[in-house]
Design a protein around this motif. Structure first.
Motif, PDB file in Angstrom:
ATOM      1  N   CYS A 136      51.492  -9.440  16.642  1.00  9.35           N
ATOM      2  CA  CYS A 136      52.348  -8.259  16.498  1.00  9.35           C
ATOM      3  C   CYS A 136      52.696  -8.033  15.032  1.00  9.35           C
ATOM      4  O   CYS A 136      52.771  -6.892  14.569  1.00  9.35           O
ATOM      5  CB  CYS A 136      53.626  -8.469  17.311  1.00  9.35           C
ATOM      6  N   GLU A 137      52.899  -9.116  14.291  1.00 12.77           N
ATOM      7  CA  GLU A 137      53.257  -8.986  12.888  1.00 12.77           C
ATOM      8  C   GLU A 137      52.156  -8.286  12.095  1.00 12.77           C
ATOM      9  O   GLU A 137      52.406  -7.380  11.301  1.00 12.77           O
ATOM     10  CB  GLU A 137      53.541 -10.368  12.288  1.00 12.77           C
ATOM     11  N   SER A 138      50.919  -8.697  12.319  1.00 10.46           N
ATOM     12  CA  SER A 138      49.808  -8.080  11.589  1.00 10.46           C
ATOM     13  C   SER A 138      49.594  -6.637  12.026  1.00 10.46           C
ATOM     14  O   SER A 138      49.231  -5.779  11.232  1.00 10.46           O
ATOM     15  CB  SER A 138      48.525  -8.891  11.806  1.00 10.46           C
ATOM     16  N   LEU A 139      49.841  -6.355  13.312  1.00  9.43           N
ATOM     17  CA  LEU A 139      49.675  -4.994  13.800  1.00  9.43           C
ATOM     18  C   LEU A 139      50.730  -4.078  13.199  1.00  9.43           C
ATOM     19  O   LEU A 139      50.452  -2.936  12.824  1.00  9.43           O
ATOM     20  CB  LEU A 139      49.763  -4.972  15.325  1.00  9.43           C
ATOM     21  N   ALA A 140      51.947  -4.575  13.082  1.00 11.85           N
ATOM     22  CA  ALA A 140      53.023  -3.762  12.536  1.00 11.85           C
ATOM     23  C   ALA A 140      52.790  -3.429  11.076  1.00 11.85           C
ATOM     24  O   ALA A 140      53.253  -2.407  10.582  1.00 11.85           O
ATOM     25  CB  ALA A 140      54.353  -4.495  12.688  1.00 11.85           C
ATOM     26  N   ALA A 141      52.072  -4.283  10.396  1.00  7.77           N
ATOM     27  CA  ALA A 141      51.824  -4.047   8.981  1.00  7.77           C
ATOM     28  C   ALA A 141      50.637  -3.124   8.749  1.00  7.77           C
ATOM     29  O   ALA A 141      50.360  -2.746   7.621  1.00  7.77           O
ATOM     30  CB  ALA A 141      51.591  -5.379   8.275  1.00  7.77           C
ATOM     31  N   SER A 142      49.908  -2.774   9.784  1.00 10.63           N
ATOM     32  CA  SER A 142      48.731  -1.916   9.640  1.00 10.63           C
ATOM     33  C   SER A 142      49.077  -0.483   9.980  1.00 10.63           C
ATOM     34  O   SER A 142      50.223  -0.163  10.276  1.00 10.63           O
ATOM     35  CB  SER A 142      47.613  -2.423  10.553  1.00 10.63           C
ATOM     36  N   ASP A 143      48.063   0.350   9.973  1.00 12.95           N
ATOM     37  CA  ASP A 143      48.262   1.754  10.333  1.00 12.95           C
ATOM     38  C   ASP A 143      47.953   2.020  11.794  1.00 12.95           C
ATOM     39  O   ASP A 143      47.869   3.167  12.226  1.00 12.95           O
ATOM     40  CB  ASP A 143      47.359   2.650   9.464  1.00 12.95           C
ATOM     41  N   VAL A 144      47.713   0.963  12.593  1.00 10.33           N
ATOM     42  CA  VAL A 144      47.316   1.144  13.990  1.00 10.33           C
ATOM     43  C   VAL A 144      48.530   1.416  14.874  1.00 10.33           C
ATOM     44  O   VAL A 144      48.489   2.247  15.764  1.00 10.33           O
ATOM     45  CB  VAL A 144      46.560  -0.091  14.493  1.00 10.33           C
ATOM     46  N   GLY A 145      49.615   0.727  14.684  1.00 13.71           N
ATOM     47  CA  GLY A 145      50.789   0.903  15.531  1.00 13.71           C
ATOM     48  C   GLY A 145      51.878  -0.054  15.136  1.00 13.71           C
ATOM     49  O   GLY A 145      51.811  -0.689  14.081  1.00 13.71           O
ATOM     50  N   SER A 146      52.935  -0.123  15.965  1.00 12.11           N
ATOM     51  CA  SER A 146      54.055  -1.006  15.693  1.00 12.11           C
ATOM     52  C   SER A 146      54.384  -1.806  16.935  1.00 12.11           C
ATOM     53  O   SER A 146      53.667  -1.744  17.928  1.00 12.11           O
ATOM     54  CB  SER A 146      55.257  -0.198  15.197  1.00 12.11           C
ATOM     55  N   CYS A 147      55.518  -2.516  16.889  1.00 12.15           N
ATOM     56  CA  CYS A 147      55.795  -3.475  17.954  1.00 12.15           C
ATOM     57  C   CYS A 147      56.674  -2.928  19.074  1.00 12.15           C
ATOM     58  O   CYS A 147      56.164  -2.307  19.997  1.00 12.15           O
ATOM     59  CB  CYS A 147      56.426  -4.718  17.346  1.00 12.15           C
ATOM     60  N   GLY A 148      57.990  -3.166  19.013  1.00 11.51           N
ATOM     61  CA  GLY A 148      58.839  -2.851  20.146  1.00 11.51           C
ATOM     62  C   GLY A 148      58.521  -3.799  21.290  1.00 11.51           C
ATOM     63  O   GLY A 148      58.569  -5.011  21.146  1.00 11.51           O
ATOM     64  N   MET A 149      58.126  -3.257  22.454  1.00  8.87           N
ATOM     65  CA  MET A 149      57.687  -4.079  23.583  1.00  8.87           C
ATOM     66  C   MET A 149      56.172  -4.208  23.613  1.00  8.87           C
ATOM     67  O   MET A 149      55.607  -4.678  24.593  1.00  8.87           O
ATOM     68  CB  MET A 149      58.160  -3.449  24.912  1.00  8.87           C
ATOM     69  N   PHE A 150      55.554  -3.792  22.549  1.00  6.01           N
ATOM     70  CA  PHE A 150      54.097  -3.669  22.540  1.00  6.01           C
ATOM     71  C   PHE A 150      53.445  -4.934  22.019  1.00  6.01           C
ATOM     72  O   PHE A 150      53.007  -5.024  20.861  1.00  6.01           O
ATOM     73  CB  PHE A 150      53.712  -2.471  21.685  1.00  6.01           C
ATOM     74  N   CYS A 151      53.402  -5.966  22.887  1.00  4.38           N
ATOM     75  CA  CYS A 151      52.738  -7.209  22.542  1.00  4.38           C
ATOM     76  C   CYS A 151      52.422  -7.957  23.832  1.00  4.38           C
ATOM     77  O   CYS A 151      52.958  -7.630  24.897  1.00  4.38           O
ATOM     78  CB  CYS A 151      53.600  -8.071  21.616  1.00  4.38           C
ATOM     79  N   GLN A 152      51.567  -8.962  23.728  1.00  9.88           N
ATOM     80  CA  GLN A 152      51.112  -9.639  24.920  1.00  9.88           C
ATOM     81  C   GLN A 152      52.222 -10.432  25.610  1.00  9.88           C
ATOM     82  O   GLN A 152      52.277 -10.494  26.835  1.00  9.88           O
ATOM     83  CB  GLN A 152      49.951 -10.583  24.586  1.00  9.88           C
ATOM     84  N   SER A 153      53.122 -11.026  24.824  1.00 12.99           N
ATOM     85  CA  SER A 153      54.201 -11.795  25.449  1.00 12.99           C
ATOM     86  C   SER A 153      55.103 -10.881  26.272  1.00 12.99           C
ATOM     87  O   SER A 153      55.574 -11.256  27.354  1.00 12.99           O
ATOM     88  CB  SER A 153      55.019 -12.537  24.391  1.00 12.99           C
ATOM     89  N   SER A 154      55.351  -9.675  25.801  1.00 10.95           N
ATOM     90  CA  SER A 154      56.125  -8.701  26.560  1.00 10.95           C
ATOM     91  C   SER A 154      55.365  -8.276  27.815  1.00 10.95           C
ATOM     92  O   SER A 154      55.935  -8.176  28.906  1.00 10.95           O
ATOM     93  CB  SER A 154      56.445  -7.478  25.707  1.00 10.95           C
ATOM     94  N   PHE A 155      54.045  -8.053  27.642  1.00  9.38           N
ATOM     95  CA  PHE A 155      53.210  -7.667  28.784  1.00  9.38           C
ATOM     96  C   PHE A 155      53.250  -8.735  29.879  1.00  9.38           C
ATOM     97  O   PHE A 155      53.314  -8.427  31.065  1.00  9.38           O
ATOM     98  CB  PHE A 155      51.757  -7.449  28.336  1.00  9.38           C
ATOM     99  N   ASP A 156      53.206  -9.998  29.447  1.00  8.37           N
ATOM    100  CA  ASP A 156      53.198 -11.090  30.418  1.00  8.37           C
ATOM    101  C   ASP A 156      54.485 -11.123  31.238  1.00  8.37           C
ATOM    102  O   ASP A 156      54.460 -11.354  32.454  1.00  8.37           O
ATOM    103  CB  ASP A 156      53.009 -12.430  29.706  1.00  8.37           C
TER     104      ASP A 156
END
Length: 523
Positions: A160-180
């Motif tokens: 999630c940290e690397s995704l938030a630093a890119s131009d693809v998207g951000s976090c919030g509930m958007f990660c695998q641990s939240s999905f699980d």
């Protein structure tokens, strides 16, 4: 002229040699209080015609059906026999009121000949009733960002940290641990035996036999940037946008989610601050199985919401939730409403008549009317005892709509008490004028009988108009009101109240002290 002459069946008004006033004086001297005299019921000839010139409004009274019937009911033994017969006939019906199967079914509230009803049935046949009334399951984080520490150790190849630093998207509930964590809840909900469901949300999509992972979203984002997005990538992108609440601050130039004018485009940087799922049950959410699923699902969510390890709160909306909560709140308070209403009736009647016997009689007769019509409602609409009539308004539907009993309760109490006060107040007035208890009851019933009966028939006709409705909820409302009025008019006020007055006799107004009884019918 003496009291013994009256005891032998003669009537003072028909002896030309006797002055009625002298007769009255003789009766007063021999019997200071007529209410204590045995002549009241068996000695005086209440059936001889009265001379209009002597007795005024009493003339012709003895030819009235109300007079003749009430006189019989005022006999303690006959009155008691009538009460026993009425209770014996009504009790099997009355006890049915405790077996009401209350339903919040949508079909009970919709006209069966309306387009809405046809549309509902068509959608239900093709897609299931759950598609018409889907639930919304909302997940709201209890921390600022539950994915902040997610480093891809839950199966995701991108953190999630690397995704938030890119131009693809951000976090919030958007990660695998939240999905699980979300998927664990969905698994528990799917184990409820009452009903199954189809879920559409950030980790589920129709046509897939597995949960959508965080890697799927990362892959879709990469394919979209490279211009090689597949149909699956496009589908989960739309799923993502419809399932997540997006709220991202602009870069200081007034832009935000959805784009804007000028500045850096942050449209792709979507923060999933909360996630929503649509749950389509495979049963009608309003029927018995649907309600069972609702209660079980709430128990499961309460378990997770109380667990400190769960990093979000869950809320279940739409479906049958609002109607079920309204029904539960109303029927949870209904016993208290009934008790308070009857207590208020008792207090008001006690204050009005200065008696505890009169209010007890009123409350008892109201309870008889209420239990009878509610029990009959069960027999007709749950058991179908009127099915032979071929009337849709009286046909079996298997359940009782939750609204009619609650709404009609106060109306039935109001109408029944109105008729009761109208009758009892006349009896009370005649007793205060010095009439004996039996004579006051006779005159009271005679003077009000026609009026109460006419009023009851008019009200029954008026309420009966709702039987022509094509909505079951209105048919049940009409049924309750019509039969309660008829029951109260022809059974309770006509038979039960006079019989009770005969049984209580001079104690009808206890503890109030009534004036000496110096008058009776015709003198």
């Amino acid at each position: 002229m003496s009291a013994s002459l009256i005891a032998n069946g003669a009537h003072p008004s028909h002896d030309p040699l006797v002055d009625p006033l002298d007769t009255m004086a003789t009766i007063k001297s021999n019997t200071p209080d007529l209410a204590d005299s045995k002549l009241l019921h068996d000695g005086i000839d209440y059936y001889s015609p009265l001379d209009e010139s002597d007795v005024g409004e009493d003339a012709g009274m003895r030819n009235s059906c109300w007079y003749k019937m009430t006189w019989q009911l005022l006999s303690p033994m006959k009155g008691l026999a009538v009460l026993i017969v009425v209770l014996a006939l009504c009790t099997p019906i009355c006890i049915q009121c405790f077996g009401q199967d209350i339903s919040i079914s949508f079909e009970l509230t919709v006209p069966y000949d309306a387009d809405t009803y046809d549309t509902f049935n068509k959608v239900e046949d093709d897609f299931g009733a759950g598609a018409v009334f889907p639930y919304k399951l909302l997940f709201v984080p209890t921390t600022g960002n539950i994915c902040a520490d997610d480093a891809g150790d839950s199966g995701a190849t991108v953190s999630c940290e690397s995704l938030a630093a890119s131009d693809v998207g951000s976090c919030g509930m958007f990660c695998q641990s939240s999905f699980d964590q979300i998927n664990t809840v969905l698994d528990d909900l799917s184990n409820i035996e009452a009903a199954g469901y189809t879920a559409t949300g950030i980790t589920t999509m129709a046509g897939t036999d597995r949960y959508i992972t965080f890697d799927d979203y990362v892959s879709a984002a990469e394919h979209s940037i490279a211009g090689t997005a597949t149909s699956f990538d496009s589908s989960i992108e739309l799923l993502y946008k419809s399932s997540c609440q997006t709220n991202i601050e602009g870069t200081g130039d007034g832009t935000g989610a959805g784009g804007g004018t000028g500045g850096t485009d942050t449209t792709d940087k979507v923060v999933c601050q909360s996630a929503v799922y649509q749950l389509d049950l495979d049963v009608d959410p309003f029927d018995e199985d649907g309600v069972k699923w609702l209660k079980k699902s709430r128990d499961i969510m309460d378990k997770y919401n109380k667990d400190d390890a769960t990093q979000f709160k869950m809320y279940l909306a739409n479906g049958a939730g609002v109607t079920y909560d309204a029904e539960e709140a109303v029927y949870g308070a209904f016993p208290a409403i009934i008790g308070c209403t009857m207590a208020v009736v008792f207090c008001l009647m006690a204050f009005a008549f200065g008696s505890i016997v009169a209010p007890l009689r009123s409350v008892a007769t109201l309870c008889l009317t209420l239990s009878f019509v509610f029990g009959l409602l069960v027999l007709v609409y749950q058991d179908g005892v009127f099915e032979f009539m071929g009337s849709r308004a009286l046909s079996k539907v298997g359940t009782i709509c939750w609204f009619p009993p609650v709404m009609c309760f106060s109306i039935i109490v109001g109408l029944g008490l109105d008729y009761d006060v109208f009758l009892i107040s006349r009896v009370y007035e005649y007793r205060l004028e010095g009439y004996t208890d039996h004579a006051a009851a006779l005159k009271g019933v005679y003077m009000t009988g026609y009026i109460i009966t006419a009023a009851g028939v008019i009200m029954a006709i008026a309420f009966g108009g709702l039987m022509a409705s094509t909505e079951t909820i209105l048919n049940q409302v009409s049924f309750l009101l019509v039969f309660s009025v008829l029951m109260d008019t022809f059974i309770v006020r006509t038979l039960c109240v006079p019989a009770l007055l005969g049984l209580t006799d001079k104690h009808s107004w206890f503890p109030k002290t009534m004036p000496p009884a110096t008058r009776s019918i015709g003198f």
